[in-house]
Design a protein around this motif. Structure first.
Motif, PDB file in Angstrom:
ATOM      1  N   LYS A 162       0.816  -1.073   0.020  1.00 49.95           N
ATOM      2  CA  LYS A 162      -0.030   0.203  -0.078  1.00 49.95           C
ATOM      3  C   LYS A 162       0.948   1.411   0.043  1.00 49.95           C
ATOM      4  O   LYS A 162       0.612   2.156  -0.951  1.00 49.95           O
ATOM      5  N   LEU A 165       3.259   1.201  -3.438  1.00 50.32           N
ATOM      6  CA  LEU A 165       2.324   1.795  -4.437  1.00 50.32           C
ATOM      7  C   LEU A 165       1.805   3.259  -4.395  1.00 50.32           C
ATOM      8  O   LEU A 165       1.734   3.814  -5.572  1.00 50.32           O
ATOM      9  N   ALA A 169       2.881   6.171  -7.447  1.00 53.10           N
ATOM     10  CA  ALA A 169       1.651   6.419  -8.039  1.00 53.10           C
ATOM     11  C   ALA A 169       1.563   8.053  -7.917  1.00 53.10           C
ATOM     12  O   ALA A 169       1.256   8.898  -8.574  1.00 53.10           O
ATOM     13  N   GLN A 175       3.423   1.579 -12.883  1.00 52.77           N
ATOM     14  CA  GLN A 175       4.020   0.499 -11.958  1.00 52.77           C
ATOM     15  C   GLN A 175       3.644  -0.882 -12.780  1.00 52.77           C
ATOM     16  O   GLN A 175       2.347  -1.007 -13.354  1.00 52.77           O
ATOM     17  N   LEU A 177       3.891  -4.639 -11.400  1.00 55.15           N
ATOM     18  CA  LEU A 177       3.988  -5.396 -10.298  1.00 55.15           C
ATOM     19  C   LEU A 177       4.977  -6.730 -10.466  1.00 55.15           C
ATOM     20  O   LEU A 177       4.767  -7.739 -11.279  1.00 55.15           O
ATOM     21  N   TRP A 191      -2.025  -8.308  -3.981  1.00 56.16           N
ATOM     22  CA  TRP A 191      -1.311  -7.187  -4.478  1.00 56.16           C
ATOM     23  C   TRP A 191      -2.195  -6.357  -5.388  1.00 56.16           C
ATOM     24  O   TRP A 191      -2.358  -5.167  -5.205  1.00 56.16           O
ATOM     25  N   THR A 194      -4.859  -4.577  -3.626  1.00 58.43           N
ATOM     26  CA  THR A 194      -4.448  -3.411  -2.810  1.00 58.43           C
ATOM     27  C   THR A 194      -4.289  -2.296  -3.885  1.00 58.43           C
ATOM     28  O   THR A 194      -4.652  -1.221  -3.502  1.00 58.43           O
ATOM     29  N   ALA A 195      -3.783  -2.295  -5.273  1.00 56.94           N
ATOM     30  CA  ALA A 195      -3.854  -1.305  -6.100  1.00 56.94           C
ATOM     31  C   ALA A 195      -5.165  -0.921  -6.497  1.00 56.94           C
ATOM     32  O   ALA A 195      -5.261   0.203  -6.587  1.00 56.94           O
ATOM     33  N   LYS A 196      -5.994  -1.783  -6.679  1.00 51.46           N
ATOM     34  CA  LYS A 196      -7.382  -1.407  -7.005  1.00 51.46           C
ATOM     35  C   LYS A 196      -7.939  -0.590  -5.724  1.00 51.46           C
ATOM     36  O   LYS A 196      -8.678   0.272  -6.184  1.00 51.46           O
ATOM     37  N   ALA A 201      -3.535   2.787  -8.681  1.00 50.93           N
ATOM     38  CA  ALA A 201      -2.094   3.047  -8.493  1.00 50.93           C
ATOM     39  C   ALA A 201      -1.241   3.202  -9.779  1.00 50.93           C
ATOM     40  O   ALA A 201       0.114   3.006  -9.764  1.00 50.93           O
ATOM     41  N   VAL A 203      -0.885   0.900 -11.897  1.00 55.21           N
ATOM     42  CA  VAL A 203      -0.236  -0.437 -12.264  1.00 55.21           C
ATOM     43  C   VAL A 203      -0.857  -0.719 -13.651  1.00 55.21           C
ATOM     44  O   VAL A 203      -2.089  -0.567 -13.847  1.00 55.21           O
TER      45      VAL A 203
END
Length: 228
Positions: A162, A165, A169, A175, A177, A191, A194-196, A201, A203
């Motif tokens: 968290k 990222l 961001a 990014q 992963l 992971w 977490t980005a969602k 973020a 990604v």
């Protein structure tokens, strides 16, 4: 690579030396510090390092004409001890930032259209970009200032997902992963979740990362990532 065990250098007196036989001497010197199995880190400021970098970039460009370059600034265990670095009088983070920026500039000069990718750890304050890191002299904080704004970060800090990222961001970096690491293939789901939760973020992908060269779980990893 360097061998830890070697014949020590011999001290020789100049013809006009004031030193006499039997006198005790205090000697100052710099030496390369070996880590792991003979690894020695390059200087962050020596011009010879950039010459090698430029030459390597040119060779890769000529042989492959790649769409981008992956600049491998990761796990730098020793830095800012050599005479040339210490003469700068700057913290390790500033030296690394300048080094990364110059490497990026050389890469862009080699191929202006190249996408640049950096490992995350040495530029992540929630990972290795901090004080008291291994044998680095001084703090690595601020190293991230050397990253080009359009560089993609290959993020492998799943331990502090968290925070890491959100940091990159917030700086505007896309990014990828770097997951798996010979563990459970479906661990990438957490992971990505977490980005969602952070609005994505920035990604843009995930990479199956293996130390063992074992790609038997690649399909399972891909299904876990795509199915998330």
């Amino acid at each position: 690579n360097y061998e830890v065990w070697h014949t020590p250098p011999t001290l020789k007196l100049t013809p006009n030396s004031r030193i006499k036989d039997g006198e005790k001497l205090r000697v100052g010197f710099y030496h390369a510090v070996c880590v792991y199995d003979g690894q020695v880190a390059a200087s962050l400021v020596d011009e010879g390092v950039f010459a090698i970098h430029k030459d390597t970039l040119g060779r890769v460009q000529k042989a492959l004409n790649p769409p981008g370059f992956f600049l491998s600034h990761d796990e730098l265990r020793v830095a800012n001890w050599s005479e040339d670095c210490q003469k700068r009088g700057a913290p390790a983070g500033k030296l690394l930032a300048e080094h990364a920026a110059r490497c990026a500039k050389l890469a862009k000069a080699t191929n202006p259209k190249a996408q640049l990718i950096f490992w995350s750890d040495m530029f992540d304050p929630h990972h290795n970009a901090k004080d008291n890191y291994y044998l680095v002299r001084g703090t690595l904080a601020g190293s991230w200032e050397g990253l080009p704004k359009d560089a993609i970060i290959m993020n492998w800090n799943s331990g502090q997902a968290k925070e890491s990222l959100a940091f990159f961001a917030g700086r505007g970096h896309k990014q990828i992963l770097a997951g798996y690491y010979d563990g459970a293939p479906d661990s990438i789901k957490a992971w990505l979740a977490t980005a969602k939760s952070l609005g994505g973020a920035n990604v843009v992908g995930a990479m199956y990362t293996t130390w063992r060269g074992d790609y038997s779980n690649l399909e399972a990893f891909a299904k876990a990532a795509w199915g998330h």
